[in-house]
Design a protein around this motif. Structure first.
Motif, PDB file in Angstrom:
ATOM      1  N   LEU A 140       0.856  -1.298  -0.153  1.00  0.00           N
ATOM      2  CA  LEU A 140       0.029   0.064   0.108  1.00  0.00           C
ATOM      3  C   LEU A 140       0.683   1.191   0.024  1.00  0.00           C
ATOM      4  O   LEU A 140       2.049   1.203   0.669  1.00  0.00           O
ATOM      5  CB  LEU A 140      -0.806  -0.049   1.278  1.00  0.00           C
ATOM      6  N   LEU A 141       0.426   2.485  -0.908  1.00  0.00           N
ATOM      7  CA  LEU A 141       1.058   3.499  -0.869  1.00  0.00           C
ATOM      8  C   LEU A 141       0.862   4.331   0.401  1.00  0.00           C
ATOM      9  O   LEU A 141      -0.380   4.323   0.766  1.00  0.00           O
ATOM     10  CB  LEU A 141       1.154   4.028  -2.119  1.00  0.00           C
ATOM     11  N   SER A 142       1.660   5.420   0.740  1.00  0.00           N
ATOM     12  CA  SER A 142       0.998   6.304   1.597  1.00  0.00           C
ATOM     13  C   SER A 142       0.106   7.563   0.654  1.00  0.00           C
ATOM     14  O   SER A 142       0.116   7.638  -0.313  1.00  0.00           O
ATOM     15  CB  SER A 142       2.247   7.225   2.256  1.00  0.00           C
ATOM     16  N   ASP A 143      -0.762   7.932   1.561  1.00  0.00           N
ATOM     17  CA  ASP A 143      -1.572   8.981   1.001  1.00  0.00           C
ATOM     18  C   ASP A 143      -2.477   8.344  -0.091  1.00  0.00           C
ATOM     19  O   ASP A 143      -2.616   8.856  -1.105  1.00  0.00           O
ATOM     20  CB  ASP A 143      -0.865  10.396   0.687  1.00  0.00           C
ATOM     21  N   PRO A 144      -3.241   7.262   0.232  1.00  0.00           N
ATOM     22  CA  PRO A 144      -3.826   6.528  -0.624  1.00  0.00           C
ATOM     23  C   PRO A 144      -4.987   7.547  -1.579  1.00  0.00           C
ATOM     24  O   PRO A 144      -5.035   7.150  -2.720  1.00  0.00           O
ATOM     25  CB  PRO A 144      -4.451   5.226  -0.123  1.00  0.00           C
ATOM     26  N   GLN A 145      -5.741   8.232  -0.746  1.00  0.00           N
ATOM     27  CA  GLN A 145      -6.701   8.898  -1.348  1.00  0.00           C
ATOM     28  C   GLN A 145      -6.094  10.127  -2.593  1.00  0.00           C
ATOM     29  O   GLN A 145      -6.549   9.986  -3.683  1.00  0.00           O
ATOM     30  CB  GLN A 145      -7.561   9.821  -0.375  1.00  0.00           C
ATOM     31  N   HIS A 146      -5.105  10.773  -2.097  1.00  0.00           N
ATOM     32  CA  HIS A 146      -4.524  11.356  -2.974  1.00  0.00           C
ATOM     33  C   HIS A 146      -3.862  10.937  -4.292  1.00  0.00           C
ATOM     34  O   HIS A 146      -4.019  10.999  -5.520  1.00  0.00           O
ATOM     35  CB  HIS A 146      -3.337  12.382  -2.630  1.00  0.00           C
ATOM     36  N   PHE A 147      -3.161   9.511  -4.120  1.00  0.00           N
ATOM     37  CA  PHE A 147      -2.694   8.939  -4.942  1.00  0.00           C
ATOM     38  C   PHE A 147      -3.913   8.379  -6.062  1.00  0.00           C
ATOM     39  O   PHE A 147      -3.484   8.430  -7.103  1.00  0.00           O
ATOM     40  CB  PHE A 147      -2.145   7.746  -4.571  1.00  0.00           C
ATOM     41  N   SER A 148      -4.811   7.871  -5.413  1.00  0.00           N
ATOM     42  CA  SER A 148      -5.956   7.356  -6.370  1.00  0.00           C
ATOM     43  C   SER A 148      -6.577   8.612  -7.232  1.00  0.00           C
ATOM     44  O   SER A 148      -6.807   8.368  -8.061  1.00  0.00           O
ATOM     45  CB  SER A 148      -7.004   7.042  -5.229  1.00  0.00           C
ATOM     46  N   ASP A 149      -6.460   9.706  -6.606  1.00  0.00           N
ATOM     47  CA  ASP A 149      -7.198  11.011  -7.495  1.00  0.00           C
ATOM     48  C   ASP A 149      -6.134  11.267  -8.852  1.00  0.00           C
ATOM     49  O   ASP A 149      -6.375  11.403  -9.714  1.00  0.00           O
ATOM     50  CB  ASP A 149      -7.148  12.190  -6.512  1.00  0.00           C
ATOM     51  N   VAL A 150      -4.782  11.134  -8.285  1.00  0.00           N
ATOM     52  CA  VAL A 150      -3.789  11.226  -9.563  1.00  0.00           C
ATOM     53  C   VAL A 150      -3.953  10.380 -10.254  1.00  0.00           C
ATOM     54  O   VAL A 150      -3.687  10.506 -11.559  1.00  0.00           O
ATOM     55  CB  VAL A 150      -2.318  11.552  -8.587  1.00  0.00           C
ATOM     56  N   LEU A 151      -3.969   8.954  -9.959  1.00  0.00           N
ATOM     57  CA  LEU A 151      -3.937   7.683 -10.794  1.00  0.00           C
ATOM     58  C   LEU A 151      -5.078   8.082 -11.657  1.00  0.00           C
ATOM     59  O   LEU A 151      -4.812   7.790 -12.952  1.00  0.00           O
ATOM     60  CB  LEU A 151      -3.893   6.496 -10.079  1.00  0.00           C
ATOM     61  N   MET A 152      -6.380   8.118 -11.121  1.00  0.00           N
ATOM     62  CA  MET A 152      -7.679   7.969 -12.027  1.00  0.00           C
ATOM     63  C   MET A 152      -7.244   9.296 -13.101  1.00  0.00           C
ATOM     64  O   MET A 152      -7.882   9.082 -14.217  1.00  0.00           O
ATOM     65  CB  MET A 152      -8.835   8.213 -11.121  1.00  0.00           C
ATOM     66  N   TYR A 153      -6.620  10.398 -12.695  1.00  0.00           N
ATOM     67  CA  TYR A 153      -6.496  11.527 -13.940  1.00  0.00           C
ATOM     68  C   TYR A 153      -5.793  11.054 -15.036  1.00  0.00           C
ATOM     69  O   TYR A 153      -5.926  11.233 -16.022  1.00  0.00           O
ATOM     70  CB  TYR A 153      -6.011  12.858 -13.077  1.00  0.00           C
ATOM     71  N   LEU A 154      -4.678  10.291 -14.496  1.00  0.00           N
ATOM     72  CA  LEU A 154      -3.972   9.899 -15.430  1.00  0.00           C
ATOM     73  C   LEU A 154      -4.478   8.791 -16.420  1.00  0.00           C
ATOM     74  O   LEU A 154      -4.595   8.830 -17.686  1.00  0.00           O
ATOM     75  CB  LEU A 154      -2.637   9.217 -14.965  1.00  0.00           C
ATOM     76  N   MET A 155      -5.260   7.933 -15.850  1.00  0.00           N
ATOM     77  CA  MET A 155      -5.700   6.929 -16.377  1.00  0.00           C
ATOM     78  C   MET A 155      -6.873   7.007 -17.482  1.00  0.00           C
ATOM     79  O   MET A 155      -7.299   6.745 -18.454  1.00  0.00           O
ATOM     80  CB  MET A 155      -5.951   5.508 -15.679  1.00  0.00           C
ATOM     81  N   THR A 156      -7.584   8.148 -16.888  1.00  0.00           N
ATOM     82  CA  THR A 156      -8.825   8.710 -17.832  1.00  0.00           C
ATOM     83  C   THR A 156      -8.355   9.310 -18.826  1.00  0.00           C
ATOM     84  O   THR A 156      -8.841   9.145 -20.089  1.00  0.00           O
ATOM     85  CB  THR A 156      -9.622   9.686 -16.834  1.00  0.00           C
ATOM     86  N   ASN A 157      -7.234  10.074 -18.698  1.00  0.00           N
ATOM     87  CA  ASN A 157      -6.779  10.705 -20.033  1.00  0.00           C
ATOM     88  C   ASN A 157      -6.155   9.582 -20.881  1.00  0.00           C
ATOM     89  O   ASN A 157      -6.252   9.762 -22.262  1.00  0.00           O
ATOM     90  CB  ASN A 157      -5.480  11.632 -19.680  1.00  0.00           C
ATOM     91  N   LEU A 158      -5.289   8.728 -20.308  1.00  0.00           N
ATOM     92  CA  LEU A 158      -4.942   7.519 -21.319  1.00  0.00           C
ATOM     93  C   LEU A 158      -6.050   6.992 -22.061  1.00  0.00           C
ATOM     94  O   LEU A 158      -5.686   6.425 -23.245  1.00  0.00           O
ATOM     95  CB  LEU A 158      -4.108   6.707 -20.459  1.00  0.00           C
ATOM     96  N   SER A 159      -6.942   6.489 -21.251  1.00  0.00           N
ATOM     97  CA  SER A 159      -8.452   5.806 -22.016  1.00  0.00           C
ATOM     98  C   SER A 159      -9.116   6.732 -23.258  1.00  0.00           C
ATOM     99  O   SER A 159      -9.098   6.183 -24.155  1.00  0.00           O
ATOM    100  CB  SER A 159      -9.393   5.626 -20.994  1.00  0.00           C
ATOM    101  N   SER A 160      -9.006   7.909 -22.913  1.00  0.00           N
ATOM    102  CA  SER A 160      -9.590   8.912 -24.140  1.00  0.00           C
ATOM    103  C   SER A 160      -8.589   8.803 -25.171  1.00  0.00           C
ATOM    104  O   SER A 160      -9.052   8.966 -26.464  1.00  0.00           O
ATOM    105  CB  SER A 160      -9.924  10.199 -23.546  1.00  0.00           C
ATOM    106  N   GLU A 161      -7.296   9.031 -24.882  1.00  0.00           N
ATOM    107  CA  GLU A 161      -6.313   9.135 -25.852  1.00  0.00           C
ATOM    108  C   GLU A 161      -6.194   7.897 -26.834  1.00  0.00           C
ATOM    109  O   GLU A 161      -6.145   7.634 -28.052  1.00  0.00           O
ATOM    110  CB  GLU A 161      -4.905   9.404 -25.327  1.00  0.00           C
ATOM    111  N   ALA A 162      -6.458   6.629 -26.175  1.00  0.00           N
ATOM    112  CA  ALA A 162      -6.372   5.443 -26.856  1.00  0.00           C
ATOM    113  C   ALA A 162      -7.630   5.263 -27.606  1.00  0.00           C
ATOM    114  O   ALA A 162      -7.462   4.683 -28.831  1.00  0.00           O
ATOM    115  CB  ALA A 162      -6.415   4.118 -25.703  1.00  0.00           C
ATOM    116  N   ALA A 163      -8.708   5.714 -26.937  1.00  0.00           N
ATOM    117  CA  ALA A 163     -10.063   5.536 -27.921  1.00  0.00           C
ATOM    118  C   ALA A 163     -10.218   6.431 -28.944  1.00  0.00           C
ATOM    119  O   ALA A 163     -10.769   6.108 -30.017  1.00  0.00           O
ATOM    120  CB  ALA A 163     -11.165   5.568 -26.741  1.00  0.00           C
ATOM    121  N   PHE A 164      -9.812   7.791 -28.970  1.00  0.00           N
ATOM    122  CA  PHE A 164     -10.204   8.689 -29.841  1.00  0.00           C
ATOM    123  C   PHE A 164      -9.015   9.092 -30.658  1.00  0.00           C
ATOM    124  O   PHE A 164      -9.386  10.129 -31.634  1.00  0.00           O
ATOM    125  CB  PHE A 164     -10.918   9.802 -29.013  1.00  0.00           C
TER     126      PHE A 164
END
Length: 268
Positions: free
Chosen positions: A156-180
């Motif tokens: 487990l990483l420290s500060d999981p809530q903030h890490f989750s927010d940062v990770l979701m921002y990255l992966m959401t952008n990558l998902s859109s990039e891959a799709a469109f």
């Protein structure tokens, strides 16, 4: 080991995602290791050994490596009528032709040996996946998912809530990039800073589905990723039509754009 089943149509893509959280500690070395996961569908029927179906399956699996290595993705069929077999292979978008062919060859051999007698099966490696069925993949309506044990023991990483927010921002952008993004062949990589770490990720779809279906598949994958691994050191989601991964080291080849987490999204 647990499993579940989800219905899927071409309009409403609800896939069962195969969750893998895999620890790695080295830079990319494109060798073919053990499979990440394999599913021999027990509810799709069996073929008779030494039958025309098996002969067509062998022919198909022998053909897939070379034709897939040309572009990183291919789907084909062998045989006719009740003995017809459909096959599909996908290599990770940054993998070169020789590594792609080597991975698909290994996957084809493994799936034939491990799923002998089954009429529907799929196998995943880090660099590729191979899928065969008595049905056309684009019309397949049921997937069976397996979740390997031991996921909860990953670091487990420290500060999981903030890490989750940062990770979701990255992966959401990558998902859109891959799709469109039409120039990306439904594959996108990127990175984002988190404190003194850099988080690397990718998102990818098979190229036989339309872009909206790719986004739907990746959206489902992202929900799985958030639920399992958004507070952990790495995660890997695979399915029949899409996959995504993140880690704290650069596991893929090539350049990747570095995202910056918006300051207005920071913690209050």
């Amino acid at each position: 080991m647990c499993s579940k089943m989800i219905r899927m149509t071409t309009v409403d893509v609800n896939l069962v995602m195969f969750l893998l959280i895999i620890p790695f500690s080295v830079l990319p070395v494109f060798t073919v290791a053990d499979p990440l996961a394999i599913s021999c569908s027990t509810d799709k029927g069996n073929y008779t050994l030494n039958s025309p179906f098996e002969s067509n399956l062998k022919s198909l699996l022998e053909t897939l490596p070379s034709i897939t290595s040309l572009t990183g993705f291919n789907h084909t069929s062998a045989g006719e009528s009740q003995a017809k077999v459909y096959g599909q292979a996908l290599c990770r978008g940054d993998v070169n032709s020789s590594s792609c062919q080597a991975c698909v060859e290994k996957a084809s051999q493994q799936i034939f040996n491990d799923c002998r007698n089954y009429k529907d099966a799929i196998i995943w490696y880090e660099l590729c996946q191979v899928y065969y069925s008595f049905q056309n993949m684009t019309s397949m309506s049921v997937y069976i998912g397996k979740y390997p044990q031991g996921d909860s023991r990953k670091k487990l990483l420290s500060d999981p809530q903030h890490f989750s927010d940062v990770l979701m921002y990255l992966m959401t952008n990558l998902s859109s990039e891959a799709a469109f993004n039409p120039s990306e062949l439904m594959f996108a990589t990127g990175a984002i800073g988190f404190r003194n770490e850099t988080v690397y990720g990718h998102a990818q779809c098979t190229r036989d589905i339309i872009r909206n279906e790719c986004q739907k598949c990746l959206t489902t994958a992202l929900a799985e990723l958030k639920g399992c691994c958004s507070s952990r050191e790495g995660g890997f989601i695979v399915s029949g039509n899409c996959n995504m991964r993140f880690d704290l080291y650069k596991y893929y080849n090539g350049s990747s754009y570095l995202l910056t987490y918006p300051s207005h999204k920071g913690r209050k």
